[in-house]
Design a protein around this motif. Structure first.
Motif, PDB file in Angstrom:
ATOM      1  N   VAL A  57      -7.216  43.433  19.152  1.00 49.78           N
ATOM      2  CA  VAL A  57      -8.218  44.369  18.621  1.00 49.78           C
ATOM      3  C   VAL A  57      -7.571  45.329  17.627  1.00 49.78           C
ATOM      4  O   VAL A  57      -8.129  45.589  16.548  1.00 49.78           O
ATOM      5  N   TYR A  58      -6.411  45.840  17.969  1.00 53.07           N
ATOM      6  CA  TYR A  58      -5.685  46.740  17.060  1.00 53.07           C
ATOM      7  C   TYR A  58      -5.384  46.020  15.748  1.00 53.07           C
ATOM      8  O   TYR A  58      -5.608  46.553  14.656  1.00 53.07           O
ATOM      9  N   SER A  59      -4.888  44.782  15.843  1.00 50.20           N
ATOM     10  CA  SER A  59      -4.499  44.035  14.651  1.00 50.20           C
ATOM     11  C   SER A  59      -5.694  43.723  13.759  1.00 50.20           C
ATOM     12  O   SER A  59      -5.647  43.942  12.544  1.00 50.20           O
ATOM     13  N   ILE A  60      -6.791  43.216  14.340  1.00 53.57           N
ATOM     14  CA  ILE A  60      -7.956  42.863  13.521  1.00 53.57           C
ATOM     15  C   ILE A  60      -8.574  44.104  12.894  1.00 53.57           C
ATOM     16  O   ILE A  60      -8.910  44.124  11.695  1.00 53.57           O
ATOM     17  N   ASN A  61      -8.745  45.167  13.683  1.00 53.83           N
ATOM     18  CA  ASN A  61      -9.318  46.397  13.138  1.00 53.83           C
ATOM     19  C   ASN A  61      -8.459  46.974  12.017  1.00 53.83           C
ATOM     20  O   ASN A  61      -8.979  47.458  11.004  1.00 53.83           O
ATOM     21  N   GLN A  62      -7.157  46.926  12.185  1.00 56.28           N
ATOM     22  CA  GLN A  62      -6.272  47.448  11.146  1.00 56.28           C
ATOM     23  C   GLN A  62      -6.297  46.573   9.897  1.00 56.28           C
ATOM     24  O   GLN A  62      -6.191  47.076   8.776  1.00 56.28           O
ATOM     25  N   ARG A  63      -6.436  45.252  10.081  1.00 53.36           N
ATOM     26  CA  ARG A  63      -6.578  44.369   8.916  1.00 53.36           C
ATOM     27  C   ARG A  63      -7.851  44.703   8.149  1.00 53.36           C
ATOM     28  O   ARG A  63      -7.859  44.756   6.910  1.00 53.36           O
ATOM     29  N   PHE A  64      -8.948  44.933   8.873  1.00 52.68           N
ATOM     30  CA  PHE A  64     -10.202  45.315   8.220  1.00 52.68           C
ATOM     31  C   PHE A  64     -10.018  46.621   7.442  1.00 52.68           C
ATOM     32  O   PHE A  64     -10.472  46.746   6.296  1.00 52.68           O
ATOM     33  N   ARG A  65      -9.366  47.580   8.046  1.00 52.87           N
ATOM     34  CA  ARG A  65      -9.153  48.876   7.383  1.00 52.87           C
ATOM     35  C   ARG A  65      -8.315  48.712   6.125  1.00 52.87           C
ATOM     36  O   ARG A  65      -8.605  49.307   5.080  1.00 52.87           O
ATOM     37  N   ALA A  66      -7.249  47.905   6.227  1.00 52.52           N
ATOM     38  CA  ALA A  66      -6.360  47.706   5.077  1.00 52.52           C
ATOM     39  C   ALA A  66      -7.095  47.048   3.910  1.00 52.52           C
ATOM     40  O   ALA A  66      -6.781  47.312   2.738  1.00 52.52           O
ATOM     41  N   LEU A  67      -8.080  46.205   4.223  1.00 53.79           N
ATOM     42  CA  LEU A  67      -8.860  45.529   3.180  1.00 53.79           C
ATOM     43  C   LEU A  67     -10.093  46.336   2.763  1.00 53.79           C
ATOM     44  O   LEU A  67     -10.903  45.871   1.959  1.00 53.79           O
ATOM     45  N   ASN A  68     -10.224  47.541   3.346  1.00 51.26           N
ATOM     46  CA  ASN A  68     -11.371  48.410   3.065  1.00 51.26           C
ATOM     47  C   ASN A  68     -12.687  47.774   3.500  1.00 51.26           C
ATOM     48  O   ASN A  68     -13.732  47.958   2.864  1.00 51.26           O
ATOM     49  N   ILE A  69     -12.625  47.010   4.599  1.00 55.11           N
ATOM     50  CA  ILE A  69     -13.837  46.464   5.223  1.00 55.11           C
ATOM     51  C   ILE A  69     -14.316  47.492   6.243  1.00 55.11           C
ATOM     52  O   ILE A  69     -13.717  47.663   7.305  1.00 55.11           O
ATOM     53  N   ASN A  70     -15.378  48.196   5.925  1.00 56.43           N
ATOM     54  CA  ASN A  70     -15.852  49.300   6.764  1.00 56.43           C
ATOM     55  C   ASN A  70     -17.073  48.939   7.595  1.00 56.43           C
ATOM     56  O   ASN A  70     -17.610  49.803   8.300  1.00 56.43           O
ATOM     57  N   ASN A  71     -17.520  47.687   7.502  1.00 52.41           N
ATOM     58  CA  ASN A  71     -18.751  47.311   8.200  1.00 52.41           C
ATOM     59  C   ASN A  71     -18.505  46.315   9.325  1.00 52.41           C
ATOM     60  O   ASN A  71     -19.414  45.594   9.734  1.00 52.41           O
ATOM     61  N   ALA A  72     -17.279  46.254   9.846  1.00 55.18           N
ATOM     62  CA  ALA A  72     -16.989  45.399  10.998  1.00 55.18           C
ATOM     63  C   ALA A  72     -15.929  46.066  11.865  1.00 55.18           C
ATOM     64  O   ALA A  72     -14.962  46.642  11.352  1.00 55.18           O
ATOM     65  N   LYS A  73     -16.133  45.974  13.192  1.00 64.10           N
ATOM     66  CA  LYS A  73     -15.237  46.700  14.088  1.00 64.10           C
ATOM     67  C   LYS A  73     -15.376  46.182  15.512  1.00 64.10           C
ATOM     68  O   LYS A  73     -16.441  45.712  15.913  1.00 64.10           O
ATOM     69  N   ILE A  74     -14.261  46.276  16.278  1.00 66.68           N
ATOM     70  CA  ILE A  74     -14.286  45.972  17.712  1.00 66.68           C
ATOM     71  C   ILE A  74     -13.910  47.247  18.457  1.00 66.68           C
ATOM     72  O   ILE A  74     -12.954  47.931  18.077  1.00 66.68           O
ATOM     73  N   VAL A  75     -14.660  47.560  19.525  1.00 67.18           N
ATOM     74  CA  VAL A  75     -14.379  48.739  20.344  1.00 67.18           C
ATOM     75  C   VAL A  75     -14.228  48.299  21.795  1.00 67.18           C
ATOM     76  O   VAL A  75     -15.085  47.572  22.329  1.00 67.18           O
ATOM     77  N   LEU A  76     -13.154  48.734  22.441  1.00 69.88           N
ATOM     78  CA  LEU A  76     -12.912  48.430  23.848  1.00 69.88           C
ATOM     79  C   LEU A  76     -13.095  49.684  24.689  1.00 69.88           C
ATOM     80  O   LEU A  76     -12.734  50.787  24.260  1.00 69.88           O
ATOM     81  N   TYR A  77     -13.619  49.523  25.906  1.00 68.94           N
ATOM     82  CA  TYR A  77     -13.786  50.606  26.867  1.00 68.94           C
ATOM     83  C   TYR A  77     -12.927  50.275  28.085  1.00 68.94           C
ATOM     84  O   TYR A  77     -13.064  49.195  28.667  1.00 68.94           O
ATOM     85  N   LEU A  78     -12.045  51.207  28.467  1.00 69.05           N
ATOM     86  CA  LEU A  78     -11.112  50.906  29.555  1.00 69.05           C
ATOM     87  C   LEU A  78     -10.771  52.163  30.339  1.00 69.05           C
ATOM     88  O   LEU A  78     -10.717  53.274  29.790  1.00 69.05           O
ATOM     89  N   ARG A  79     -10.503  51.977  31.629  1.00 66.02           N
ATOM     90  CA  ARG A  79     -10.095  53.082  32.494  1.00 66.02           C
ATOM     91  C   ARG A  79      -8.705  53.574  32.117  1.00 66.02           C
ATOM     92  O   ARG A  79      -7.800  52.800  31.806  1.00 66.02           O
ATOM     93  N   SER A  80      -8.530  54.885  32.177  1.00 66.23           N
ATOM     94  CA  SER A  80      -7.245  55.492  31.798  1.00 66.23           C
ATOM     95  C   SER A  80      -6.119  55.112  32.753  1.00 66.23           C
ATOM     96  O   SER A  80      -4.958  54.999  32.336  1.00 66.23           O
ATOM     97  N   ASP A  81      -6.424  54.893  34.048  1.00 67.21           N
ATOM     98  CA  ASP A  81      -5.359  54.527  34.975  1.00 67.21           C
ATOM     99  C   ASP A  81      -4.815  53.135  34.665  1.00 67.21           C
ATOM    100  O   ASP A  81      -3.617  52.864  34.854  1.00 67.21           O
ATOM    101  N   ILE A  82      -5.661  52.246  34.123  1.00 63.55           N
ATOM    102  CA  ILE A  82      -5.180  50.923  33.741  1.00 63.55           C
ATOM    103  C   ILE A  82      -4.377  51.017  32.454  1.00 63.55           C
ATOM    104  O   ILE A  82      -3.328  50.368  32.306  1.00 63.55           O
ATOM    105  N   LEU A  83      -4.829  51.843  31.513  1.00 63.59           N
ATOM    106  CA  LEU A  83      -4.061  52.022  30.278  1.00 63.59           C
ATOM    107  C   LEU A  83      -2.659  52.544  30.579  1.00 63.59           C
ATOM    108  O   LEU A  83      -1.679  52.130  29.949  1.00 63.59           O
ATOM    109  N   SER A  84      -2.549  53.435  31.556  1.00 65.51           N
ATOM    110  CA  SER A  84      -1.220  53.961  31.916  1.00 65.51           C
ATOM    111  C   SER A  84      -0.330  52.856  32.469  1.00 65.51           C
ATOM    112  O   SER A  84       0.885  52.872  32.263  1.00 65.51           O
TER     113      SER A  84
END
Length: 497
Positions: A242-269
């Motif tokens: 998700v980080y890689s694809i979103n950053q590729r979109f940003r680098a190409l100035n593609i502002n109309n596509a995005k992935i968003v993830l929702y996750l618990r903070s204890d799992i992120l830790s």
């Protein structure tokens, strides 16, 4: 307000459900803190928060807001996702914990391809990239697939040559090679070509309609998987994709596509302990934090606004809708804190028993409402009985769910906490008591930090006759070994309920 009027009001309030995921009335009382702007219009890829902080509510509202604005939002629920199937498809071409990146990339790109090919506003038959995407969807996916994020698992097979597109993907025979798979059916090659086609199409199509993919409940049943370590690896792989694809979109100035993830903070830790690259995700996280930190925050905190929005929605057709502090005042309850002092602010008293989460506040209010419905009265004992019900739920349902995946010794840990008592204690005291209980899979030092990170333990020190408290709920940073420790008051009540 007279007591009988307060009782009548409490009975009529629709406090809603503690889990916003299926709450049919969420839109009526959702407290919108400009989430569309903060998540979709800025470089936010991950919405992080403890269980019960409202992630699923935001996930739902973003979908509704997007549809209202004419955008295309695909919400994908991973509550019943075949994770065991995914975990069996690790890609030997990647080292741990990156071995699931090819699969996640395939799932996400299949979703984007289907969104483009099935929405009339994106139909551009004269665009070469659109035609290539359409051909891939026609021959490899189909246009009537439900739960594509789940069905995509059936498109992938593990072979001696690596992961490949199955010859019978989604139950249909793939006999004609598309430009995207080029006949090889190698998943990495397909992903590379499909991503390039999607990027080039979004750059050349001229549409400003947004394509948003959201993943929620990735953590719903993770403590039930046979190999929790592989589950962590799969989520690390997903975050990287998700980080890689979103950053590729940003680098190409593609502002109309995005992935968003929702996750618990204890799992992120837990992810950060397994992969050093996770630090770079911090700037792209929106942290759902409702904590009341200082004195000024108590005047009109967001947690109070959230409850009042629900009360207001329950009295929407009346001129003077009451608010929480009007209904719950100590004039007739004479509620006392454990130190014997009168409680002047019932809301503040409730919050101190919680983890400062919307779910906690709603659950406590519903426990009070249940007591009022049963007794038709509102006294000191009404709040205290509700408190016992709430803290029992907090300990044995909520926190046990966070403890069990890390160590299954929940009962022994609660026995240890009872032995420590409610007065402040030192790390030396903790170590002594630790040795006196049954065996715990975490060593004493690791357990202290783990319990602090969950908010079960906090730090306290005396300063000019007053105690100063700090905890992960309200403060940044980790446990301070130079300070004494205390058990969260709601946890103490819950383990002794």
């Amino acid at each position: 307000m007279k007591k009988q009027d307060a009782i009548s009001c409490i009975k009529r309030i629709d406090f809603g459900e503690i889990d916003a995921y299926g709450d049919p009335n969420l839109e009526k009382y959702f407290l919108d803190n400009d989430y569309w702007q903060r998540i979709i219009e800025t470089p936010i890829f991950f919405v992080i928060g403890r269980k019960g902080t409202g992630k699923s509510a935001v996930y739902r509202i973003i979908k509704d807001k997007g549809m209202g604005l004419g955008h295309i939002v695909e919400n994908k629920d991973f509550g019943e996702f075949p994770f065991e199937k995914l975990l069996s498809l690790e890609d030997s071409g990647f080292s741990s914990p990156n071995q699931y990146q090819s699969i996640w990339k395939s799932i996400i790109l299949n979703l984007f391809a289907t969104m483009i090919s099935t929405n009339q506003s994106y139909c551009e038959s004269d665009n070469v990239y659109y035609r290539e995407i359409l051909e891939y969807v026609d021959k490899c996916i189909g246009h009537s697939v439900t739960d594509l994020h789940k069905s995509s698992m059936n498109m992938i097979e593990k072979t001696s040559a690596g992961l490949q597109l199955s010859h019978t993907a989604l139950g249909k025979e793939i006999s004609v090679a598309t430009n995207i798979d080029m006949g090889s059916k190698n998943l990495t090659a397909i992903n590379s070509r499909l991503l390039s086609c999607i990027e080039q199409y979004l750059l050349t199509c001229g549409h400003r309609t947004k394509l948003i993919i959201q993943f929620d409940r990735l953590d719903d049943n993770y403590n039930q998987y046979q190999n929790v370590e592989r589950y962590y690896h799969s989520i690390i792989s997903l975050f990287k994709v998700v980080y890689s694809i979103n950053q590729r979109f940003r680098a190409l100035n593609i502002n109309n596509a995005k992935i968003v993830l929702y996750l618990r903070s204890d799992i992120l830790s837990q992810l950060s302990k397994r992969d050093a690259e996770s630090a770079r995700w911090d700037d792209f996280c929106l942290n759902m934090n409702w904590a009341i930190i200082n004195r000024d925050d108590w005047k009109n905190p967001k947690l109070l606004q959230m409850v009042n929005k629900r009360i207001e929605a329950s009295f929407v057709h009346e001129d003077n809708a009451p608010d929480f502090r009007m209904i719950f005042n100590n004039g007739f309850m004479k509620l006392r804190a454990d130190n014997g002092e009168d409680v002047k602010d019932i809301f503040k008293y409730i919050v101190t028993q919680t983890m400062h989460r919307p779910r906690d506040i709603i659950k406590f209010c519903k426990c009070i409402q249940s007591e009022v419905n049963e007794t038709n009265d509102l006294y000191f004992r009404t709040i205290k009985r509700a408190e016992r019900k709430f803290t029992d739920w907090l300990v044995n349902s909520e926190l046990s769910n966070e403890i069990n995946p890390i160590t299954g010794d929940t009962k022994v840990i609660f026995d240890l906490l009872r032995l420590l008592g409610r007065r402040p204690f030192s790390i030396t005291d903790f170590n002594t008591r630790y040795k006196s209980v049954g065996q715990i899979s975490l060593d004493a030092d690791s357990l202290i930090y783990f319990l602090y990170d969950l908010g079960i333990l906090g730090n306290v020190k005396e300063n000019n006759g007053h105690n100063e408290f700090r905890s992960v709920i309200r403060n940044a940073g980790s446990l301070d070994r130079n300070m004494k420790l205390y058990i969260h008051p709601g946890i103490w009540t819950g383990i002794n309920a």
